[in-house]
Design a protein around this motif. Structure first.
Motif, PDB file in Angstrom:
ATOM      1  N   VAL A   1      45.720  40.092  37.017  1.00 28.66           N
ATOM      2  CA  VAL A   1      44.749  40.403  35.984  1.00 28.66           C
ATOM      3  C   VAL A   1      45.470  40.506  34.640  1.00 28.66           C
ATOM      4  O   VAL A   1      46.556  41.090  34.552  1.00 28.66           O
ATOM      5  CB  VAL A   1      44.046  41.747  36.306  1.00 28.66           C
ATOM      6  CG1 VAL A   1      43.184  42.210  35.151  1.00 28.66           C
ATOM      7  CG2 VAL A   1      43.234  41.617  37.586  1.00 28.66           C
ATOM      8  N   LEU A   2      44.856  39.924  33.621  1.00 31.09           N
ATOM      9  CA  LEU A   2      45.322  40.116  32.244  1.00 31.09           C
ATOM     10  C   LEU A   2      44.198  40.813  31.499  1.00 31.09           C
ATOM     11  O   LEU A   2      43.099  40.263  31.359  1.00 31.09           O
ATOM     12  CB  LEU A   2      45.653  38.781  31.570  1.00 31.09           C
ATOM     13  CG  LEU A   2      45.935  38.859  30.062  1.00 31.09           C
ATOM     14  CD1 LEU A   2      47.125  39.781  29.763  1.00 31.09           C
ATOM     15  CD2 LEU A   2      46.161  37.478  29.483  1.00 31.09           C
ATOM     16  N   GLY A   3      44.462  42.039  31.067  1.00 30.41           N
ATOM     17  CA  GLY A   3      43.490  42.820  30.317  1.00 30.41           C
ATOM     18  C   GLY A   3      43.912  42.921  28.869  1.00 30.41           C
ATOM     19  O   GLY A   3      45.002  43.410  28.572  1.00 30.41           O
ATOM     20  N   MET A   4      43.065  42.445  27.978  1.00 28.87           N
ATOM     21  CA  MET A   4      43.338  42.469  26.537  1.00 28.87           C
ATOM     22  C   MET A   4      42.408  43.473  25.871  1.00 28.87           C
ATOM     23  O   MET A   4      41.198  43.437  26.080  1.00 28.87           O
ATOM     24  CB  MET A   4      43.149  41.068  25.962  1.00 28.87           C
ATOM     25  CG  MET A   4      44.118  40.055  26.563  1.00 28.87           C
ATOM     26  SD  MET A   4      43.649  38.341  26.262  1.00 28.87           S
ATOM     27  CE  MET A   4      42.523  38.079  27.649  1.00 28.87           C
TER      28      MET A   4
ATOM     29  N   PHE B   1      47.063  52.077  18.512  1.00 23.92           N
ATOM     30  CA  PHE B   1      46.461  52.395  19.817  1.00 23.92           C
ATOM     31  C   PHE B   1      47.432  51.991  20.923  1.00 23.92           C
ATOM     32  O   PHE B   1      47.890  50.844  20.974  1.00 23.92           O
ATOM     33  CB  PHE B   1      45.121  51.675  19.997  1.00 23.92           C
ATOM     34  CG  PHE B   1      44.404  52.074  21.253  1.00 23.92           C
ATOM     35  CD1 PHE B   1      43.747  53.292  21.339  1.00 23.92           C
ATOM     36  CD2 PHE B   1      44.413  51.250  22.371  1.00 23.92           C
ATOM     37  CE1 PHE B   1      43.094  53.686  22.515  1.00 23.92           C
ATOM     38  CE2 PHE B   1      43.766  51.620  23.545  1.00 23.92           C
ATOM     39  CZ  PHE B   1      43.110  52.843  23.601  1.00 23.92           C
ATOM     40  N   VAL B   2      47.735  52.921  21.829  1.00 23.96           N
ATOM     41  CA  VAL B   2      48.744  52.659  22.872  1.00 23.96           C
ATOM     42  C   VAL B   2      48.233  52.932  24.292  1.00 23.96           C
ATOM     43  O   VAL B   2      49.014  52.897  25.236  1.00 23.96           O
ATOM     44  CB  VAL B   2      50.032  53.491  22.627  1.00 23.96           C
ATOM     45  CG1 VAL B   2      50.704  53.075  21.329  1.00 23.96           C
ATOM     46  CG2 VAL B   2      49.729  54.982  22.632  1.00 23.96           C
ATOM     47  N   ASP B   3      46.940  53.150  24.461  1.00 20.57           N
ATOM     48  CA  ASP B   3      46.407  53.501  25.777  1.00 20.57           C
ATOM     49  C   ASP B   3      45.675  52.337  26.451  1.00 20.57           C
ATOM     50  O   ASP B   3      44.697  52.540  27.169  1.00 20.57           O
ATOM     51  CB  ASP B   3      45.484  54.718  25.657  1.00 20.57           C
ATOM     52  CG  ASP B   3      46.268  55.997  25.416  1.00 20.57           C
ATOM     53  OD1 ASP B   3      47.314  56.162  26.070  1.00 20.57           O
ATOM     54  OD2 ASP B   3      45.836  56.809  24.582  1.00 20.57           O
ATOM     55  N   GLN B   4      46.188  51.123  26.267  1.00 26.78           N
ATOM     56  CA  GLN B   4      45.577  49.951  26.891  1.00 26.78           C
ATOM     57  C   GLN B   4      45.454  50.104  28.406  1.00 26.78           C
ATOM     58  O   GLN B   4      44.405  49.770  28.964  1.00 26.78           O
ATOM     59  CB  GLN B   4      46.376  48.679  26.549  1.00 26.78           C
ATOM     60  CG  GLN B   4      46.336  48.291  25.093  1.00 26.78           C
ATOM     61  CD  GLN B   4      47.413  48.973  24.258  1.00 26.78           C
ATOM     62  OE1 GLN B   4      48.160  49.821  24.742  1.00 26.78           O
ATOM     63  NE2 GLN B   4      47.498  48.602  22.993  1.00 26.78           N
ATOM     64  N   PRO B   5      46.482  50.622  29.109  1.00 29.07           N
ATOM     65  CA  PRO B   5      46.330  50.779  30.564  1.00 29.07           C
ATOM     66  C   PRO B   5      45.164  51.681  30.962  1.00 29.07           C
ATOM     67  O   PRO B   5      44.466  51.393  31.936  1.00 29.07           O
ATOM     68  CB  PRO B   5      47.675  51.372  31.005  1.00 29.07           C
ATOM     69  CG  PRO B   5      48.643  50.884  29.967  1.00 29.07           C
ATOM     70  CD  PRO B   5      47.854  50.914  28.676  1.00 29.07           C
TER      71      PRO B   5
ATOM     72  N   ARG C   1      49.032  43.399  37.215  1.00 31.08           N
ATOM     73  CA  ARG C   1      48.216  43.498  36.002  1.00 31.08           C
ATOM     74  C   ARG C   1      49.075  43.626  34.761  1.00 31.08           C
ATOM     75  O   ARG C   1      50.128  44.255  34.788  1.00 31.08           O
ATOM     76  CB  ARG C   1      47.311  44.718  36.120  1.00 31.08           C
ATOM     77  CG  ARG C   1      46.388  44.906  34.946  1.00 31.08           C
ATOM     78  CD  ARG C   1      45.567  46.154  35.081  1.00 31.08           C
ATOM     79  NE  ARG C   1      46.250  47.276  34.467  1.00 31.08           N
ATOM     80  CZ  ARG C   1      45.760  48.511  34.402  1.00 31.08           C
ATOM     81  NH1 ARG C   1      44.592  48.776  34.955  1.00 31.08           N
ATOM     82  NH2 ARG C   1      46.432  49.466  33.826  1.00 31.08           N
ATOM     83  N   SER C   2      48.587  43.044  33.696  1.00 36.19           N
ATOM     84  CA  SER C   2      49.106  43.299  32.358  1.00 36.19           C
ATOM     85  C   SER C   2      47.961  43.862  31.538  1.00 36.19           C
ATOM     86  O   SER C   2      46.830  43.384  31.638  1.00 36.19           O
ATOM     87  CB  SER C   2      49.609  42.006  31.703  1.00 36.19           C
ATOM     88  OG  SER C   2      50.640  41.432  32.468  1.00 36.19           O
ATOM     89  N   ALA C   3      48.241  44.873  30.741  1.00 37.98           N
ATOM     90  CA  ALA C   3      47.243  45.454  29.838  1.00 37.98           C
ATOM     91  C   ALA C   3      47.882  45.474  28.453  1.00 37.98           C
ATOM     92  O   ALA C   3      48.845  46.197  28.230  1.00 37.98           O
ATOM     93  CB  ALA C   3      46.856  46.861  30.283  1.00 37.98           C
ATOM     94  N   VAL C   4      47.356  44.649  27.561  1.00 37.05           N
ATOM     95  CA  VAL C   4      48.001  44.464  26.262  1.00 37.05           C
ATOM     96  C   VAL C   4      47.012  44.698  25.127  1.00 37.05           C
ATOM     97  O   VAL C   4      45.802  44.544  25.293  1.00 37.05           O
ATOM     98  CB  VAL C   4      48.613  43.049  26.147  1.00 37.05           C
ATOM     99  CG1 VAL C   4      49.705  42.862  27.193  1.00 37.05           C
ATOM    100  CG2 VAL C   4      47.567  41.970  26.292  1.00 37.05           C
ATOM    101  N   GLY C   5      47.557  45.050  23.984  1.00 39.96           N
ATOM    102  CA  GLY C   5      46.752  45.242  22.795  1.00 39.96           C
ATOM    103  C   GLY C   5      46.680  43.970  21.978  1.00 39.96           C
ATOM    104  O   GLY C   5      47.634  43.195  21.935  1.00 39.96           O
ATOM    105  N   MET C   6      45.531  43.753  21.346  1.00 40.86           N
ATOM    106  CA  MET C   6      45.306  42.587  20.503  1.00 40.86           C
ATOM    107  C   MET C   6      44.830  43.038  19.131  1.00 40.86           C
ATOM    108  O   MET C   6      44.112  44.029  19.021  1.00 40.86           O
ATOM    109  CB  MET C   6      44.235  41.672  21.124  1.00 40.86           C
ATOM    110  CG  MET C   6      44.593  41.120  22.471  1.00 40.86           C
ATOM    111  SD  MET C   6      45.913  39.905  22.287  1.00 40.86           S
ATOM    112  CE  MET C   6      46.291  39.560  23.977  1.00 40.86           C
TER     113      MET C   6
END
Length: 171
Positions: free
Chosen positions: A111-114, A121-125, A147-152
């Motif tokens: 999963v890639l979560g953007m 903001f640092v709480d993407q996970p 999973r990756s959870a990243v900020g955009m």
């Protein structure tokens, strides 16, 4: 009495684990909407071998609009979590259209979560957990994924989140 309690728990856990993904969705009061059409020149999924690659989906609402805004400014972590969960429902709708029966899922693989967030903001996970928790609720251990959870800096149409996934299915 304790033996009876343990036996009751075993029976209950077996009946829960015996539920199909579709029965679990019903128990969660989730009705999958009809999959939406792509908004540009791409397809919603590609199947190759026993893998399904699902394009990025956003948190679509019933009226066709999206949950929008930046995490850390417009939306709270809880609202972002709900947006990620809603995105999971959209992805499940497309997945069901692709394979017909969600019981064919062998595993949610990657999963890639953007997350559309402010620069601080640092709480993407925590946000993308809304998606991950739903996959585990529906598929149990088959729903646990890499999973990756990243900020955009931004996402299309100012969507709060966009998520894509890879799923292994039975042939």
């Amino acid at each position: 009495m304790r033996t009876y309690f343990i036996l009751a728990l075993l029976v209950l856990s077996n009946s829960i684990s015996a539920q199909t993904p579709e029965e679990k969705l019903k128990a969660l009061n989730i009705v999958l909407p009809a999959p939406s059409s792509p908004v540009a020149n791409y397809v919603k999924f590609v199947k190759t071998g026993n893998l399904i690659f699902l394009s990025g989906h956003g948190p679509a609402k019933a009226d066709g609009s999206y949950i929008t805004g930046k995490l850390g400014r417009d939306l709270s972590i809880e609202e972002g979590y709900a947006a990620a969960r809603q995105t999971g429902i959209s992805l499940l709708s497309t997945l069901k259209a692709a394979i017909g029966d969600l019981s064919k899922v062998k595993r949610i693989v990657k999963v890639l979560g953007m997350v559309n967030g402010t620069e601080i903001f640092v709480d993407q996970p925590k946000v993308i957990n809304g998606f991950s928790d739903l996959m585990v609720a529906v598929f149990a251990d088959k729903g646990r994924h890499a999973r990756s959870a990243v900020g955009m800096a931004s996402l299309p149409m100012n969507m709060a989140v966009e998520i894509e996934m890879v799923v292994e299915v039975e042939d």
